[in-house]
Design a protein around this motif. Structure first.
Motif, PDB file in Angstrom:
ATOM      1  N   LYS A  49       1.220  -2.792   8.579  1.00  0.00           N
ATOM      2  CA  LYS A  49       0.727  -4.161   8.384  1.00  0.00           C
ATOM      3  C   LYS A  49      -0.802  -4.217   8.339  1.00  0.00           C
ATOM      4  O   LYS A  49      -1.386  -4.851   7.452  1.00  0.00           O
ATOM      5  CB  LYS A  49       1.242  -5.051   9.512  1.00  0.00           C
ATOM      6  N   ASN A  50      -1.465  -3.539   9.268  1.00  0.00           N
ATOM      7  CA  ASN A  50      -2.909  -3.684   9.408  1.00  0.00           C
ATOM      8  C   ASN A  50      -3.735  -2.715   8.561  1.00  0.00           C
ATOM      9  O   ASN A  50      -4.895  -2.995   8.284  1.00  0.00           O
ATOM     10  CB  ASN A  50      -3.317  -3.526  10.877  1.00  0.00           C
ATOM     11  N   LYS A  51      -3.147  -1.605   8.163  1.00  0.00           N
ATOM     12  CA  LYS A  51      -3.939  -0.602   7.452  1.00  0.00           C
ATOM     13  C   LYS A  51      -3.480  -0.330   6.024  1.00  0.00           C
ATOM     14  O   LYS A  51      -4.283   0.048   5.182  1.00  0.00           O
ATOM     15  CB  LYS A  51      -3.934   0.732   8.225  1.00  0.00           C
ATOM     16  N   LEU A  52      -2.214  -0.482   5.738  1.00  0.00           N
ATOM     17  CA  LEU A  52      -1.715  -0.116   4.403  1.00  0.00           C
ATOM     18  C   LEU A  52      -1.272  -1.305   3.559  1.00  0.00           C
ATOM     19  O   LEU A  52      -1.372  -1.264   2.342  1.00  0.00           O
ATOM     20  CB  LEU A  52      -0.576   0.895   4.531  1.00  0.00           C
ATOM     21  N   ASN A  53      -0.770  -2.346   4.187  1.00  0.00           N
ATOM     22  CA  ASN A  53      -0.263  -3.509   3.448  1.00  0.00           C
ATOM     23  C   ASN A  53      -1.046  -4.772   3.800  1.00  0.00           C
ATOM     24  O   ASN A  53      -0.515  -5.866   3.741  1.00  0.00           O
ATOM     25  CB  ASN A  53       1.223  -3.733   3.755  1.00  0.00           C
ATOM     26  N   HIS A  54      -2.304  -4.631   4.152  1.00  0.00           N
ATOM     27  CA  HIS A  54      -3.080  -5.778   4.640  1.00  0.00           C
ATOM     28  C   HIS A  54      -3.644  -6.662   3.535  1.00  0.00           C
ATOM     29  O   HIS A  54      -4.052  -7.780   3.796  1.00  0.00           O
ATOM     30  CB  HIS A  54      -4.215  -5.299   5.547  1.00  0.00           C
ATOM     31  N   LYS A  55      -3.645  -6.223   2.309  1.00  0.00           N
ATOM     32  CA  LYS A  55      -4.196  -7.034   1.213  1.00  0.00           C
ATOM     33  C   LYS A  55      -3.096  -7.874   0.579  1.00  0.00           C
ATOM     34  O   LYS A  55      -2.031  -7.371   0.236  1.00  0.00           O
ATOM     35  CB  LYS A  55      -4.842  -6.135   0.157  1.00  0.00           C
ATOM     36  N   LYS A  56      -3.361  -9.147   0.433  1.00  0.00           N
ATOM     37  CA  LYS A  56      -2.396 -10.054  -0.210  1.00  0.00           C
ATOM     38  C   LYS A  56      -2.367  -9.789  -1.709  1.00  0.00           C
ATOM     39  O   LYS A  56      -3.361  -9.402  -2.314  1.00  0.00           O
ATOM     40  CB  LYS A  56      -2.804 -11.514   0.034  1.00  0.00           C
ATOM     41  N   GLY A  57      -1.218  -9.995  -2.301  1.00  0.00           N
ATOM     42  CA  GLY A  57      -1.087  -9.877  -3.745  1.00  0.00           C
ATOM     43  C   GLY A  57      -0.961  -8.452  -4.258  1.00  0.00           C
ATOM     44  O   GLY A  57      -1.057  -8.219  -5.454  1.00  0.00           O
ATOM     45  N   LYS A  58      -0.751  -7.473  -3.356  1.00  0.00           N
ATOM     46  CA  LYS A  58      -0.565  -6.103  -3.825  1.00  0.00           C
ATOM     47  C   LYS A  58       0.799  -5.978  -4.488  1.00  0.00           C
ATOM     48  O   LYS A  58       1.781  -6.531  -4.010  1.00  0.00           O
ATOM     49  CB  LYS A  58      -0.651  -5.122  -2.649  1.00  0.00           C
ATOM     50  N   GLN A  63       6.315   1.313   2.626  1.00  0.00           N
ATOM     51  CA  GLN A  63       7.433   1.140   3.553  1.00  0.00           C
ATOM     52  C   GLN A  63       7.431   2.130   4.718  1.00  0.00           C
ATOM     53  O   GLN A  63       8.077   1.902   5.725  1.00  0.00           O
ATOM     54  CB  GLN A  63       8.759   1.291   2.794  1.00  0.00           C
ATOM     55  N   GLU A  64       6.726   3.276   4.541  1.00  0.00           N
ATOM     56  CA  GLU A  64       6.743   4.299   5.592  1.00  0.00           C
ATOM     57  C   GLU A  64       5.432   5.062   5.601  1.00  0.00           C
ATOM     58  O   GLU A  64       4.690   5.072   4.617  1.00  0.00           O
ATOM     59  CB  GLU A  64       7.917   5.267   5.383  1.00  0.00           C
ATOM     60  N   LEU A  65       5.156   5.704   6.739  1.00  0.00           N
ATOM     61  CA  LEU A  65       3.964   6.537   6.852  1.00  0.00           C
ATOM     62  C   LEU A  65       4.324   7.943   6.397  1.00  0.00           C
ATOM     63  O   LEU A  65       5.337   8.494   6.816  1.00  0.00           O
ATOM     64  CB  LEU A  65       3.482   6.588   8.301  1.00  0.00           C
ATOM     65  N   THR A  70      -1.391  10.025   3.902  1.00  0.00           N
ATOM     66  CA  THR A  70      -2.068   9.116   4.820  1.00  0.00           C
ATOM     67  C   THR A  70      -3.393   9.725   5.248  1.00  0.00           C
ATOM     68  O   THR A  70      -3.446  10.900   5.608  1.00  0.00           O
ATOM     69  CB  THR A  70      -1.184   8.861   6.068  1.00  0.00           C
ATOM     70  N   THR A  71      -4.448   8.940   5.216  1.00  0.00           N
ATOM     71  CA  THR A  71      -5.771   9.447   5.585  1.00  0.00           C
ATOM     72  C   THR A  71      -5.857   9.708   7.086  1.00  0.00           C
ATOM     73  O   THR A  71      -5.085   9.144   7.877  1.00  0.00           O
ATOM     74  CB  THR A  71      -6.881   8.450   5.209  1.00  0.00           C
ATOM     75  N   LEU A  72      -6.815  10.536   7.471  1.00  0.00           N
ATOM     76  CA  LEU A  72      -7.024  10.845   8.883  1.00  0.00           C
ATOM     77  C   LEU A  72      -7.364   9.589   9.679  1.00  0.00           C
ATOM     78  O   LEU A  72      -6.893   9.408  10.803  1.00  0.00           O
ATOM     79  CB  LEU A  72      -8.127  11.902   9.043  1.00  0.00           C
ATOM     80  N   THR A  73      -8.127   8.688   9.108  1.00  0.00           N
ATOM     81  CA  THR A  73      -8.496   7.437   9.782  1.00  0.00           C
ATOM     82  C   THR A  73      -7.252   6.619  10.127  1.00  0.00           C
ATOM     83  O   THR A  73      -7.139   6.081  11.237  1.00  0.00           O
ATOM     84  CB  THR A  73      -9.430   6.612   8.876  1.00  0.00           C
ATOM     85  N   ILE A  74      -6.320   6.528   9.195  1.00  0.00           N
ATOM     86  CA  ILE A  74      -5.084   5.773   9.443  1.00  0.00           C
ATOM     87  C   ILE A  74      -4.220   6.493  10.461  1.00  0.00           C
ATOM     88  O   ILE A  74      -3.613   5.852  11.343  1.00  0.00           O
ATOM     89  CB  ILE A  74      -4.334   5.513   8.125  1.00  0.00           C
TER      90      ILE A  74
END
Length: 142
Positions: A49-58, A63-65, A70-74
């Motif tokens: 929710k907060n790192k991968l799907n946080h932008k509206k209208g994508k 659905q999964e990590l 996935t970046t090191l930061t995430i």
């Protein structure tokens, strides 16, 4: 105890085929109980929710990590969301190239299965001993 299992690779031994993997890996996430499992589920939901799907209208919703995607930061964000105790990660990796030729056949695979059935426990150790607290015993089910 709640166990999540993931595998990577395939069971084939025809290395002339381009898609045949060289290794077969099984990883277990073992949680002491429902609280640990719920903590992981909550951490996955928060990270998505907060790192991968946080932008509206994508157009695409993740659905999964995925470890490789996935970046090191995430990944660091995800690990900050989970408890430091009550779980362990265990991995078994098979280098298929080193498997002897007789064991690559159907009969060889049956032989390996019979040997595995006779062995009641397999000693394991955490893959990342710094993550999570050691669980009781060092084999699943103890």
């Amino acid at each position: 105890m709640i166990i999540f299992l993931d595998e990577s690779g395939d069971l084939g031994f025809n290395f002339e085929k381009q898609k045949t993997s060289r290794k077969f890996v099984i990883t277990l996430l073992v949680c002491d109980g429902a609280d640990g499992a719920d903590g992981f589920k909550r951490a996955v939901r928060r990270t998505l929710k907060n790192k991968l799907n946080h932008k509206k209208g994508k157009d695409r919703v993740v659905q999964e990590l995925k470890g490789t995607g996935t970046t090191l930061t995430i990944k660091e964000y995800f690990f900050r969301q989970i408890s430091a105790s009550g779980w362990g990660i265990y991995t078994v990796a098979l280098n298929k190239v080193r498997v002897e030729e007789p064991l690559r056949s159907k009969q060889g695979k049956k032989k390996l299965y019979k040997v595995r059935k006779q062995k009641k426990t397999v000693p394991v150790r955490p893959m990342f001993p710094g993550l999570g607290q050691p669980m009781e015993g060092n084999t699943p089910g103890t």
